[in-house]
Write a protein that holds these residues in place. Structure first.
Motif, PDB file in Angstrom:
ATOM      1  N   THR A   1     -36.376 -56.677  58.824  1.00 50.73           N
ATOM      2  CA  THR A   1     -37.123 -57.956  58.388  1.00 50.73           C
ATOM      3  C   THR A   1     -38.620 -58.268  58.822  1.00 50.73           C
ATOM      4  O   THR A   1     -39.287 -58.499  58.132  1.00 50.73           O
ATOM      5  CB  THR A   1     -36.200 -58.956  59.133  1.00 50.73           C
ATOM      6  N   GLN A   2     -38.776 -57.701  60.036  1.00 51.08           N
ATOM      7  CA  GLN A   2     -40.277 -57.854  60.721  1.00 51.08           C
ATOM      8  C   GLN A   2     -41.161 -56.795  60.085  1.00 51.08           C
ATOM      9  O   GLN A   2     -42.231 -56.823  60.063  1.00 51.08           O
ATOM     10  CB  GLN A   2     -40.160 -58.042  62.197  1.00 51.08           C
TER      11      GLN A   2
ATOM     12  N   ARG B   1     -38.500 -60.832  47.346  1.00 56.91           N
ATOM     13  CA  ARG B   1     -38.038 -61.730  48.319  1.00 56.91           C
ATOM     14  C   ARG B   1     -36.823 -61.066  49.005  1.00 56.91           C
ATOM     15  O   ARG B   1     -35.930 -60.699  48.564  1.00 56.91           O
ATOM     16  CB  ARG B   1     -37.555 -63.054  47.477  1.00 56.91           C
ATOM     17  N   GLY B   2     -36.824 -61.151  50.587  1.00 54.47           N
ATOM     18  CA  GLY B   2     -35.946 -60.637  51.251  1.00 54.47           C
ATOM     19  C   GLY B   2     -34.906 -61.575  51.910  1.00 54.47           C
ATOM     20  O   GLY B   2     -35.437 -62.657  52.437  1.00 54.47           O
ATOM     21  N   PHE B   3     -33.679 -61.089  51.863  1.00 58.67           N
ATOM     22  CA  PHE B   3     -32.551 -61.828  52.481  1.00 58.67           C
ATOM     23  C   PHE B   3     -31.781 -60.826  53.410  1.00 58.67           C
ATOM     24  O   PHE B   3     -31.617 -59.756  53.167  1.00 58.67           O
ATOM     25  CB  PHE B   3     -31.616 -62.470  51.656  1.00 58.67           C
TER      26      PHE B   3
ATOM     27  N   ALA C   1     -30.796 -58.097  51.345  1.00 62.95           N
ATOM     28  CA  ALA C   1     -30.909 -58.064  49.925  1.00 62.95           C
ATOM     29  C   ALA C   1     -32.284 -58.282  49.363  1.00 62.95           C
ATOM     30  O   ALA C   1     -33.003 -59.052  50.236  1.00 62.95           O
ATOM     31  CB  ALA C   1     -29.930 -58.718  49.256  1.00 62.95           C
ATOM     32  N   VAL C   2     -32.861 -57.384  48.702  1.00 67.78           N
ATOM     33  CA  VAL C   2     -34.133 -57.840  48.137  1.00 67.78           C
ATOM     34  C   VAL C   2     -34.455 -58.157  46.976  1.00 67.78           C
ATOM     35  O   VAL C   2     -33.952 -57.271  45.944  1.00 67.78           O
ATOM     36  CB  VAL C   2     -35.263 -56.813  48.532  1.00 67.78           C
ATOM     37  N   VAL C   3     -34.797 -59.568  46.421  1.00 64.79           N
ATOM     38  CA  VAL C   3     -34.829 -59.687  45.002  1.00 64.79           C
ATOM     39  C   VAL C   3     -36.173 -59.528  44.477  1.00 64.79           C
ATOM     40  O   VAL C   3     -37.032 -59.870  44.907  1.00 64.79           O
ATOM     41  CB  VAL C   3     -34.542 -61.237  44.723  1.00 64.79           C
ATOM     42  N   SER C   4     -36.199 -58.821  43.045  1.00 57.17           N
ATOM     43  CA  SER C   4     -37.501 -58.338  42.411  1.00 57.17           C
ATOM     44  C   SER C   4     -37.375 -58.129  40.986  1.00 57.17           C
ATOM     45  O   SER C   4     -36.181 -58.181  40.724  1.00 57.17           O
ATOM     46  CB  SER C   4     -37.994 -57.065  43.181  1.00 57.17           C
TER      47      SER C   4
END
Length: 225
Positions: free
Chosen positions: A49-50, A62-64, A83-86
């Motif tokens: 995350t970081q 966009r990361g979750f 999950a990463v939405v792209s």
């Protein structure tokens, strides 16, 4: 008659520091083994995350993290690491913060982690875990599975000793994600997936979700026994 104070002073008092040291070591070892896996897991989550999420272009990705998603069979919840939405698909990421040598195959239920000291540890096939998470997200988002991209990411310096699919990696997660340029989702599909995951995060009570997750694991284990 011997004075109890003299016994304490001559016998027990000198040994007290050693006793406290030994007791402290045992307590520390207990705490370490009790929370070892969760601490390593938390570290792995933070690194993704970081690290990875900060390096990705926010206009495209966009990361979750730490998502509690209904299982595709309806039997409780499953926990998705990331999950990463792209536009290039929805990356479903399983993270493993392991050291040592890793042995396993795509069809094996259990993989093995071994150490130079001779120790070894069996763990659940992360590819199977990842497939479950992918199916759960596909059902939740009403998005075809073909528009998802599985990723199993080993960090911590482990080395694979068996041949594995290309999406099982132990190198740069950021590099792996950004090298993929085949567009799978249109802008409206990206927006819809992000909105659905935002809604999932907003309505999730993590304490309650964790209890439900553990209860489901125990229930299914009992049914198999």
């Amino acid at each position: 008659m011997t004075d109890p104070n003299d016994v304490y002073t001559t016998l027990f008092k000198p040994a007290l520091p050693l006793f406290l040291l030994v007791a402290g070591i045992y307590v520390a070892r207990f705490i370490y083994h009790r929370f070892k896996s969760s601490t390593k897991g938390s570290l792995g989550e933070a690194l993704v995350t970081q690290g990875t999420f900060r390096l990705l272009d926010k206009e495209l990705y966009r990361g979750f993290s730490d998502l509690y998603v209904p299982r595709p069979d309806g039997d409780g919840l499953t926990q998705v690491d990331h999950a990463v939405v792209s536009p290039y698909g929805i990356f479903v990421i399983e993270t493993k913060n392991y050291t040592g040598w890793i042995y396993g195959a795509e069809h094996q239920a259990k993989w093995t982690q071994t150490f130079s000291s001779g120790g070894k540890f069996d763990f659940q096939n992360p590819i199977w875990q990842n497939r479950l998470h992918l199916r759960a997200l596909a059902k939740l988002l009403n998005v075809p599975e073909s528009k998802f991209r599985p990723v199993v990411f080993f960090m911590g310096g482990s080395a694979f000793k068996t041949e594995l699919p290309e999406y099982v990696i132990d190198t740069s997660l950021t590099g792996y994600i950004t090298e993929i340029e085949e567009v799978l989702l249109q802008p409206e599909e990206v927006a819809a997936a992000n909105a659905a995951l935002d809604a999932l995060v907003a309505r999730t009570d993590k304490r309650k979700a964790k209890r439900e997750l553990v209860a489901g694991i125990k229930r299914r284990a009992g049914a198999r026994a």
